[in-house]
Design an enzyme around this catalytic site. Structure first.
Site, PDB file in Angstrom:
ATOM      1  N   LYS A 194     112.657  77.165  77.774  1.00 37.34           N
ATOM      2  CA  LYS A 194     111.691  77.399  76.722  1.00 37.34           C
ATOM      3  C   LYS A 194     110.275  77.286  77.198  1.00 37.34           C
ATOM      4  O   LYS A 194     110.199  76.558  78.572  1.00 37.34           O
ATOM      5  CB  LYS A 194     111.963  76.630  75.351  1.00 37.34           C
ATOM      6  CG  LYS A 194     113.427  76.736  74.932  1.00 37.34           C
ATOM      7  CD  LYS A 194     113.869  78.051  74.687  1.00 37.34           C
ATOM      8  CE  LYS A 194     115.248  77.960  74.491  1.00 37.34           C
ATOM      9  NZ  LYS A 194     115.919  78.843  73.499  1.00 37.34           N
TER      10      LYS A 194
HETATM   11  C1  LIG Z   1     117.091  78.425  72.673  1.00 38.17           C
HETATM   12  C2  LIG Z   1     117.060  78.886  71.213  1.00 38.17           C
HETATM   13  C3  LIG Z   1     117.771  78.001  70.085  1.00 38.17           C
HETATM   14  C4  LIG Z   1     118.442  76.595  70.515  1.00 38.17           C
HETATM   15  O1  LIG Z   1     117.683  75.945  71.197  1.00 38.17           O
HETATM   16  P1  LIG Z   1     118.701  74.761  71.740  1.00 38.17           P
HETATM   17  O2  LIG Z   1     117.518  73.648  72.302  1.00 38.17           O
HETATM   18  O3  LIG Z   1     119.110  75.385  73.038  1.00 38.17           O
HETATM   19  O4  LIG Z   1     119.789  74.047  71.118  1.00 38.17           O
HETATM   20  C5  LIG Z   1     117.664  78.362  68.988  1.00 38.17           C
HETATM   21  N1  LIG Z   1     117.311  79.796  68.546  1.00 38.17           N
HETATM   22  C6  LIG Z   1     116.505  80.392  69.646  1.00 38.17           C
HETATM   23  C7  LIG Z   1     116.059  81.944  69.168  1.00 38.17           C
HETATM   24  C8  LIG Z   1     116.714  80.126  70.912  1.00 38.17           C
HETATM   25  O5  LIG Z   1     116.072  81.032  71.851  1.00 38.17           O
END
Ligand SMILES: *Cc1c(COP(=O)(O)O)cnc(C)c1O
Length: 418
Positions: A194
């Site tokens: 992210k």
């Molecule tokens: C990465 C992601 C998540 C989940 O995040 P984690 O921190 O990996 O649990 C949820 N929604 C979207 C759209 C994502 O890309």
């Protein structure tokens, strides 16, 4: 696999910005021996300070740091009280965590098609709203929102809760208004891929006091905390069931430093992506994903939709052979059908309507009988199926050099001529 040197550095944008600030913050936490956010010998309050900065940037009243985006989604569903008998509408281009949050709440996910923004189509949303619809989970995919203004309006008119999933678009905005400020609640992820990261982490934001209090109880042990950080059992309305998703002060320290760099990280990705996009202009039989407000794009992905499947696969193959790849463990320059559990029909647990227990909930819950005819197999969302079938995507790291941008563009132009 390419026989050339990879032209694209690995993604994981936030990691390129780790510096003195992150090290100093982590050292603070260790030196103070206060790794738990609610008390300790010399609490540094990084989680609290991060939440304050985050809420301020979004113009939100409340922010709650948690340990993942997946946990944040579950907490949001719990806070608004989604459960058996309820349906939550969500786009078919998503992440498995979005569906999991709905299913684990005992509710029914219902798929909505996308449009050429690769986000939820407001027209299909209107068609899918029914008597059991309780909430809309809007996912801002691949760095930028779709028609978030229209969707927020539809939710208001139909008295539906709107939850924004901003995991892939932290730092993005829509005509100047940040994503995460449109819905009743919004969630973020700070996992490695992210825009800012501590490896793990998440955030839940809202403006409503009661939603916020419920979120705090759910993320912890089911109860609020006193000012001293001890469990507060005084209010029977907040005798709930928690899911153990607290944020460690170590993660919060890294995130506190990263958050101050978010504008730089997304600015660098946006500049690299749009420079490349400009150089790819004019390639025949290709259209870019529609970005309604380019200035608000957070920049981590470039999506190209080709005339047909054959052209898409051919262009990916030729440009990969010319070095448009990352290192061996990178996922980049791929046909979008290979984009795993971002595509609804690649989620085996959804297509197969699986359950975590032998009782088969939520699918066979009598309260969910209204949904017995819902399908999640390929073919459910015709626009998405067509777009994904003939689109390819690039991940854009913030450190993509002008030289690499030139070479990538040249590889695409050469492949298109061949
Ligand atoms: C990465 C992601 C998540 C989940 O995040 P984690 O921190 O990996 O649990 C949820 N929604 C979207 C759209 C994502 O890309």
């Amino acid at each position: 696999m390419s026989d050339q040197t990879p032209l694209i550095p690995y993604e994981w944008p936030g990691t390129y910005y780790f510096g003195e600030e992150e090290y100093a913050a982590v050292k603070d936490v260790l030196d103070s021996r206060s790794l738990f956010r609610f008390y300790g010998p010399n609490l540094q309050e990084y989680a609290k300070r991060l939440e304050k900065d985050f809420a301020t940037r979004l113009g939100r009243k409340y922010a709650l740091a948690v340990n993942s985006g997946t946990a944040a989604l579950g907490i949001a569903m719990g806070a608004i009280g989604v459960g058996p008998g309820d349906e939550v509408l969500l786009p078919g281009y998503l992440w498995v965590s979005c569906v999991a949050a709905v299913v684990r709440a005992g509710a029914i996910p219902r798929l909505v098609d996308i449009d050429d923004t690769f986000c939820m189509d407001p027209e299909d949303l209107k068609r899918k709203i029914g008597p059991h619809t309780r909430a809309v989970l809007l996912v801002h995919m691949s760095g930028a929102p779709g028609a978030v203004d229209k969707i927020a309006q539809i939710c208001r008119e139909n008295k539906l809760f709107l939850v924004e999933d901003c995991a892939q678009a932290n730092g993005a905005s829509f005509h100047g208004k940040p994503v995460g400020s449109f819905g009743d609640m919004a969630i973020f992820s700070f996992q490695l891929n992210k825009n800012m990261t501590a490896g793990e982490g998440g955030m839940v934001v809202c403006d409503d006091l009661k939603l916020n209090r419920r979120a705090w109880a759910f993320h912890d042990l089911g109860y609020p905390r006193t000012d001293e950080g001890r469990l507060d059992v005084s209010d029977p309305e907040f005798h709930l069931w928690g899911q153990g998703a607290r944020c460690s002060e170590l993660s919060a320290a890294v995130l506190y430093a990263q958050h101050k760099k978010l504008g730089r990280i997304t600015g660098d990705m946006r500049r690299a992506k749009w420079a490349l996009r400009a150089k790819l202009e004019g390639i025949p039989d290709m259209k870019f994903r529609r970005i309604i407000d380019p200035a608000g794009d957070s920049g981590p992905f470039l999506i190209m939709t080709w005339k047909d499947r054959e052209t898409c696969l051919g262009m990916v193959e030729k440009t990969r052979a010319a070095g448009v790849v990352t290192g061996p463990i990178g996922v980049n320059n791929i046909p979008m059908t290979n984009w795993g559990m971002h595509i609804y029909y690649n989620n085996g647990s959804l297509v197969g309507k699986t359950s975590n227990s032998a009782a088969g909930r939520p699918w066979n819950d009598p309260l969910n009988a209204f949904a017995s005819g819902y399908s999640y197999a390929k073919g459910t969302l015709p626009v998405l199926d067509d777009l994904i079938w003939r689109s390819s995507m690039l991940s854009i790291p913030p450190v993509l050099s002008d030289e690499a941008i030139g070479k990538i563009a040249a590889a695409f132009h050469a492949a298109a001529k061949a």
